[in-house]
Design an enzyme around this catalytic site. Structure first.
Site, PDB file in Angstrom:
ATOM      1  N   LYS A  13       0.953  -1.236   0.311  1.00 54.24           N
ATOM      2  CA  LYS A  13      -0.175  -0.194   0.038  1.00 54.24           C
ATOM      3  C   LYS A  13       0.603   1.209  -0.257  1.00 54.24           C
ATOM      4  CE  LYS A  13      -1.211  -0.239   4.858  1.00 54.24           C
ATOM      5  NZ  LYS A  13      -0.283  -1.304   5.558  1.00 54.24           N
ATOM      6  N   ARG A  88      -5.669   2.328  11.648  1.00 56.67           N
ATOM      7  CA  ARG A  88      -5.340   1.316  11.751  1.00 56.67           C
ATOM      8  C   ARG A  88      -5.897   0.780  12.448  1.00 56.67           C
ATOM      9  NH1 ARG A  88       0.604   1.513   9.448  1.00 56.67           N
ATOM     10  NH2 ARG A  88       0.869  -0.111  10.492  1.00 56.67           N
ATOM     11  N   ARG A 127      12.549  -6.820   1.988  1.00 54.79           N
ATOM     12  CA  ARG A 127      12.286  -5.831   2.100  1.00 54.79           C
ATOM     13  C   ARG A 127      13.664  -5.409   2.201  1.00 54.79           C
ATOM     14  NH1 ARG A 127       6.931  -2.880   3.344  1.00 54.79           N
ATOM     15  NH2 ARG A 127       7.793  -2.491   5.361  1.00 54.79           N
ATOM     16  N   ARG A 160      15.183  -3.557   8.133  1.00 57.99           N
ATOM     17  CA  ARG A 160      14.318  -2.608   9.076  1.00 57.99           C
ATOM     18  C   ARG A 160      14.026  -3.423  10.756  1.00 57.99           C
ATOM     19  NH1 ARG A 160       9.256   0.712   6.731  1.00 57.99           N
ATOM     20  NH2 ARG A 160       8.589  -0.596   7.635  1.00 57.99           N
ATOM     21  N   ARG A 171       2.808  -8.755  13.365  1.00 60.62           N
ATOM     22  CA  ARG A 171       2.539  -7.184  13.413  1.00 60.62           C
ATOM     23  C   ARG A 171       1.079  -8.139  12.285  1.00 60.62           C
ATOM     24  NH1 ARG A 171       6.598  -4.408   9.342  1.00 60.62           N
ATOM     25  NH2 ARG A 171       5.271  -2.740   9.384  1.00 60.62           N
TER      26      ARG A 171
HETATM   27  P1  AMP Z   1       4.070   1.442   8.723  1.00 60.15           P
HETATM   28  O1  AMP Z   1       6.081   1.751   7.805  1.00 60.15           O
HETATM   29  O2  AMP Z   1       3.202   1.637   7.826  1.00 60.15           O
HETATM   30  O3  AMP Z   1       4.217  -0.135   8.654  1.00 60.15           O
HETATM   31  O4  AMP Z   1       4.616   1.218  10.821  1.00 60.15           O
HETATM   32  C1  AMP Z   1       5.602   1.195  10.612  1.00 60.15           C
HETATM   33  C2  AMP Z   1       4.953   0.773  12.357  1.00 60.15           C
HETATM   34  O5  AMP Z   1       4.669   2.140  13.159  1.00 60.15           O
HETATM   35  C3  AMP Z   1       4.226   0.486  12.939  1.00 60.15           C
HETATM   36  O6  AMP Z   1       4.178  -1.384  12.620  1.00 60.15           O
HETATM   37  C4  AMP Z   1       3.746   0.546  14.573  1.00 60.15           C
HETATM   38  O7  AMP Z   1       3.862   0.424  15.134  1.00 60.15           O
HETATM   39  C5  AMP Z   1       3.552   2.435  13.522  1.00 60.15           C
HETATM   40  N1  AMP Z   1       2.512   2.706  13.097  1.00 60.15           N
HETATM   41  C6  AMP Z   1       2.623   3.446  12.029  1.00 60.15           C
HETATM   42  N2  AMP Z   1       0.870   3.967  12.145  1.00 60.15           N
HETATM   43  C7  AMP Z   1       0.753   3.845  13.060  1.00 60.15           C
HETATM   44  C8  AMP Z   1      -0.796   4.611  13.825  1.00 60.15           C
HETATM   45  N3  AMP Z   1      -1.668   4.293  12.747  1.00 60.15           N
HETATM   46  N4  AMP Z   1      -1.873   3.685  14.745  1.00 60.15           N
HETATM   47  C9  AMP Z   1      -0.609   3.030  15.695  1.00 60.15           C
HETATM   48  N5  AMP Z   1       0.547   2.777  15.480  1.00 60.15           N
HETATM   49  C10 AMP Z   1       1.326   2.922  13.895  1.00 60.15           C
END
Ligand code: AMP
Length: 218
Positions: A13, A88, A127, A160, A171
């Site tokens: 996404k 989320r 990744r 990462r 996750r």
């Molecule tokens: P992402 O890069 O979008 O996968 O986000 C990486 C991490 O950031 C996630 O695993 C969460 O720990 C935190 N995170 C990102 N967006 C949110 C959100 N909307 N609510 C809570 N945690 C978030």
């Protein structure tokens, strides 16, 4: 145009959100990127977020909402945005609905990029992310021109912490428990559209453009 990208972590996404942002001239807002930028800059928000991110857990809603509402106040959001990684949780989605309602506004579409878990696990292990600018690659599907180096800024690429296999599984569980309910939430408002995220990146993008331009065959 206000678009929400839904889908499991690793569904692609983020890549699609960037392409949408570019095509329609609206900002791409990724809460994950904002948290990572804060972490890199060593801000109190970044340090607080790190404990959750490293475990694959969600950052608490209060912290996330404060951050995103602040971002929406930026003038570049005047013509809309594409949200990647937010909302989320149901409380985050409800807060967004309420914030928009105050301006007699609503989201246009919530686009679910649908990919089965086993494909996600495969993808995430390949990744790589740039330590400097955060650009993401995949060693097979979207390889950098020079192995281990970012195409944009030349810095090193790393796996990462939150893309490590043990974290990915966590996750995904978090996604199914806390984020998947948003599919029903936006379906209830008639805003949900789904695309098959296992297809080629460009095909997924074409399907999204068809939706945004109301050309989808339904
Ligand atoms: P992402 O890069 O979008 O996968 O986000 C990486 C991490 O950031 C996630 O695993 C969460 O720990 C935190 N995170 C990102 N967006 C949110 C959100 N909307 N609510 C809570 N945690 C978030």
């Amino acid at each position: 145009m206000k678009i929400i990208m839904l889908g499991a972590p690793g569904a692609g996404k983020g890549t699609q959100a960037k392409k949408i942002a570019e095509k329609y001239g609206i900002p791409h807002i990724s809460t994950g990127d904002i948290f990572r930028a804060n972490l890199k800059a060593g801000t109190p928000l970044g340090l607080k977020a790190k404990e959750y991110m490293d475990k694959g857990a969600l950052v608490p809603d209060s912290l996330t909402l404060e951050l995103i509402m602040d971002r929406f106040a930026n003038p570049d959001c005047a013509n809309g945005y594409v949200l990647d990684g937010f909302p989320r949780t149901i409380p985050q989605a409800e807060a967004l609905t309420e914030a928009l309602k105050k301006n007699n506004d609503e989201v246009d579409y919530a686009i679910d990029v649908d990919v089965p878990d086993e494909v996600i696990v495969n993808r995430m292990s390949g990744r790589r992310a740039c330590v400097n600018c955060g650009a993401t690659y995949h060693i097979v599907f979207n390889a950098p021109k020079v192995e281990g180096k970012c195409d944009t800024c030349g810095a090193d690429l790393i796996l990462r912490n939150d893309d490590k296999p043990e974290t990915v599984q966590n996750r995904l569980s978090v996604y199914h428990e806390q984020t998947q309910p948003l599919i029903d939430y936006y379906n209830g408002f008639g805003k949900l559209r789904s695309v098959d995220g296992t297809k080629e990146m460009s095909e997924v993008f074409d399907a999204i453009v068809d939706i945004l331009e109301n050309k989808e065959s339904k």
